[in-house]
Design an enzyme around this catalytic site. Structure first.
Site, PDB file in Angstrom:
ATOM      1  N   ASP A  50       4.044   3.509   6.251  1.00 46.47           N
ATOM      2  CA  ASP A  50       3.700   3.270   7.586  1.00 46.47           C
ATOM      3  C   ASP A  50       4.453   2.510   8.504  1.00 46.47           C
ATOM      4  OD1 ASP A  50       3.771   0.626   6.005  1.00 46.47           O
ATOM      5  OD2 ASP A  50       2.413  -0.309   8.036  1.00 46.47           O
ATOM      6  N   LYS A  81       0.665  -1.165   0.027  1.00 47.92           N
ATOM      7  CA  LYS A  81      -0.229   0.008   0.102  1.00 47.92           C
ATOM      8  C   LYS A  81       0.802   1.145  -0.057  1.00 47.92           C
ATOM      9  CE  LYS A  81      -2.533  -1.963   3.594  1.00 47.92           C
ATOM     10  NZ  LYS A  81      -3.408  -2.320   4.671  1.00 47.92           N
ATOM     11  N   GLY A  82       2.101   1.062   0.248  1.00 52.65           N
ATOM     12  CA  GLY A  82       2.943   2.220   0.531  1.00 52.65           C
ATOM     13  C   GLY A  82       2.974   3.165  -0.532  1.00 52.65           C
ATOM     14  N   ASP A 133       7.155   2.700  -2.263  1.00 56.05           N
ATOM     15  CA  ASP A 133       7.450   3.821  -1.474  1.00 56.05           C
ATOM     16  C   ASP A 133       9.016   3.994  -1.151  1.00 56.05           C
ATOM     17  OD1 ASP A 133       7.323   1.573   0.078  1.00 56.05           O
ATOM     18  OD2 ASP A 133       6.068   2.280   1.572  1.00 56.05           O
ATOM     19  N   LYS A 144      16.884   3.885   0.514  1.00 56.01           N
ATOM     20  CA  LYS A 144      17.356   3.706   1.981  1.00 56.01           C
ATOM     21  C   LYS A 144      18.443   2.769   1.728  1.00 56.01           C
ATOM     22  CE  LYS A 144      15.043   1.930   5.649  1.00 56.01           C
ATOM     23  NZ  LYS A 144      14.299   1.673   6.721  1.00 56.01           N
ATOM     24  N   ASP A 174      14.586  -0.714   0.864  1.00 56.31           N
ATOM     25  CA  ASP A 174      15.496  -1.154   2.019  1.00 56.31           C
ATOM     26  C   ASP A 174      16.374  -2.105   1.557  1.00 56.31           C
ATOM     27  OD1 ASP A 174      16.226  -1.108   4.765  1.00 56.31           O
ATOM     28  OD2 ASP A 174      14.347  -2.043   5.261  1.00 56.31           O
ATOM     29  N   ARG A 209       0.290   6.802   7.611  1.00 58.18           N
ATOM     30  CA  ARG A 209       0.373   6.789   6.130  1.00 58.18           C
ATOM     31  C   ARG A 209      -0.310   8.017   5.771  1.00 58.18           C
ATOM     32  NH1 ARG A 209       1.418   1.755   3.960  1.00 58.18           N
ATOM     33  NH2 ARG A 209       0.593  -0.009   4.960  1.00 58.18           N
ATOM     34  N   PHE A 245      13.893   4.663  10.270  1.00 58.05           N
ATOM     35  CA  PHE A 245      12.665   4.222   9.839  1.00 58.05           C
ATOM     36  C   PHE A 245      11.692   5.323   9.455  1.00 58.05           C
ATOM     37  CE2 PHE A 245       8.703   2.308   9.844  1.00 58.05           C
ATOM     38  CZ  PHE A 245       8.798   1.037   9.069  1.00 58.05           C
ATOM     39  N   LEU A 246      11.089   5.464   8.263  1.00 54.73           N
ATOM     40  CA  LEU A 246      10.538   6.511   7.816  1.00 54.73           C
ATOM     41  C   LEU A 246       8.900   6.495   7.791  1.00 54.73           C
ATOM     42  CD1 LEU A 246      12.838   7.904   4.788  1.00 54.73           C
ATOM     43  CD2 LEU A 246      13.082   8.066   7.523  1.00 54.73           C
TER      44      LEU A 246
HETATM   45  P1  IMP Z   1      12.776  -4.339   1.107  1.00 49.80           P
HETATM   46  O1  IMP Z   1      12.075  -5.400   0.553  1.00 49.80           O
HETATM   47  O2  IMP Z   1      13.649  -4.584   2.507  1.00 49.80           O
HETATM   48  O3  IMP Z   1      13.360  -3.236   0.286  1.00 49.80           O
HETATM   49  O4  IMP Z   1      11.605  -3.505   1.855  1.00 49.80           O
HETATM   50  C1  IMP Z   1      10.677  -2.653   1.108  1.00 49.80           C
HETATM   51  C2  IMP Z   1       9.191  -2.392   1.905  1.00 49.80           C
HETATM   52  O5  IMP Z   1       9.432  -2.397   3.325  1.00 49.80           O
HETATM   53  C3  IMP Z   1       8.809  -1.271   1.471  1.00 49.80           C
HETATM   54  O6  IMP Z   1       7.872  -1.289   0.326  1.00 49.80           O
HETATM   55  C4  IMP Z   1       8.196  -0.827   2.637  1.00 49.80           C
HETATM   56  O7  IMP Z   1       6.832  -1.030   2.552  1.00 49.80           O
HETATM   57  C5  IMP Z   1       8.741  -1.273   3.841  1.00 49.80           C
HETATM   58  N1  IMP Z   1       9.795  -0.558   4.540  1.00 49.80           N
HETATM   59  C6  IMP Z   1      11.005  -0.571   4.404  1.00 49.80           C
HETATM   60  N2  IMP Z   1      11.721   0.483   5.249  1.00 49.80           N
HETATM   61  C7  IMP Z   1      10.765   1.263   5.656  1.00 49.80           C
HETATM   62  C8  IMP Z   1      10.610   2.592   6.386  1.00 49.80           C
HETATM   63  O8  IMP Z   1      11.400   3.117   6.628  1.00 49.80           O
HETATM   64  N3  IMP Z   1       9.306   3.023   6.695  1.00 49.80           N
HETATM   65  C9  IMP Z   1       8.264   2.256   6.038  1.00 49.80           C
HETATM   66  N4  IMP Z   1       8.223   1.039   5.442  1.00 49.80           N
HETATM   67  C10 IMP Z   1       9.392   0.524   5.206  1.00 49.80           C
HETATM   68 MG    MG Z   2       5.680  -1.350   0.868  1.00 53.00          MG
END
Ligand code: IMP
Ligand code: MG
Length: 172
Positions: free
Chosen positions: A156, A40-41, A97, A128, A100, A162, A149-150
């Site tokens: 969210d 949803k982000g 969004d 990030k 990470d 959100r 953490f944003l």
């Molecule tokens: P990844 O698979 O670790 O790159 O994570 C991506 C997903 O984790 C994003 O789509 C976000 O929904 C969530 N996420 C990662 N870091 C944050 C953050 O700092 N704030 C909020 N959601 C995050």
């Molecule tokens: Mg997400």
């Protein structure tokens, strides 16, 4: 006690989103652009971004989850809602969004790549970098941070924050 520390103000977000939309409009001029948003982000980012895009664009959403209520990735993303639109031979821009670890986007690039798009590029509101596990090029990005953490503007923590119009660093 949690604390919200401002990271990006409304005006900064709007200016960055508008300039990104301009780049996308130029880069995809004359192409059949399909935006695939990751729920949803990305919903607020995409709703602002597409209103600044000046070329024809189709929009669909896909939903995966990798987070419960924690702040670190659980590994393999779980597919909640598949893509409905036909992306065969289309130019796809996959939008999230925040990147990470990179596990979500790299998984989805592979997943959508199997559906025969002409091209597939990646866009994120925030890059990030500190916890990146999968290295790949993020073609379009609005803002880079190293860590933290944003929340806000679609992002969210446990489904909260959100709706905040600005982006904050959530300090625990
Ligand atoms: P990844 O698979 O670790 O790159 O994570 C991506 C997903 O984790 C994003 O789509 C976000 O929904 C969530 N996420 C990662 N870091 C944050 C953050 O700092 N704030 C909020 N959601 C995050
Ligand atoms: Mg997400």
């Amino acid at each position: 006690m949690t604390q919200l520390i401002p990271v990006l103000k409304k005006e900064d977000i709007q200016q960055k989103v508008a300039s990104l939309a301009k780049r996308i409009s130029t880069d995809y001029e004359g192409r059949e652009l399909v935006i695939v948003g990751i729920l949803k982000g990305s919903f607020i980012f995409i709703s602002d971004l597409v209103r600044h895009i000046t070329i024809p664009v189709k929009i669909d959403f896909i939903s995966v989850s990798s987070y419960g209520t924690s702040t670190s990735s659980s590994g393999q993303p779980l597919m909640n809602k598949e893509l409905k639109m036909d992306i065969n031979d289309k130019d796809v821009l996959l939008i999230d969004d925040i990147v990470d670890t990179g596990l979500t986007l790299s998984y989805l690039v592979k997943h959508l790549g199997a559906l025969g798009p002409r091209t597939i590029k990646v866009c994120a509101l925030v890059d990030k970098s500190e916890r990146r596990e999968k290295q790949f090029k993020i073609d379009y990005v609005c803002h880079k941070v190293q860590k933290g953490f944003l929340v806000g503007y679609g992002l969210d923590y446990a489904e909260m924050y959100r709706n905040l119009p600005e982006i904050y660093h959530l300090k625990f």
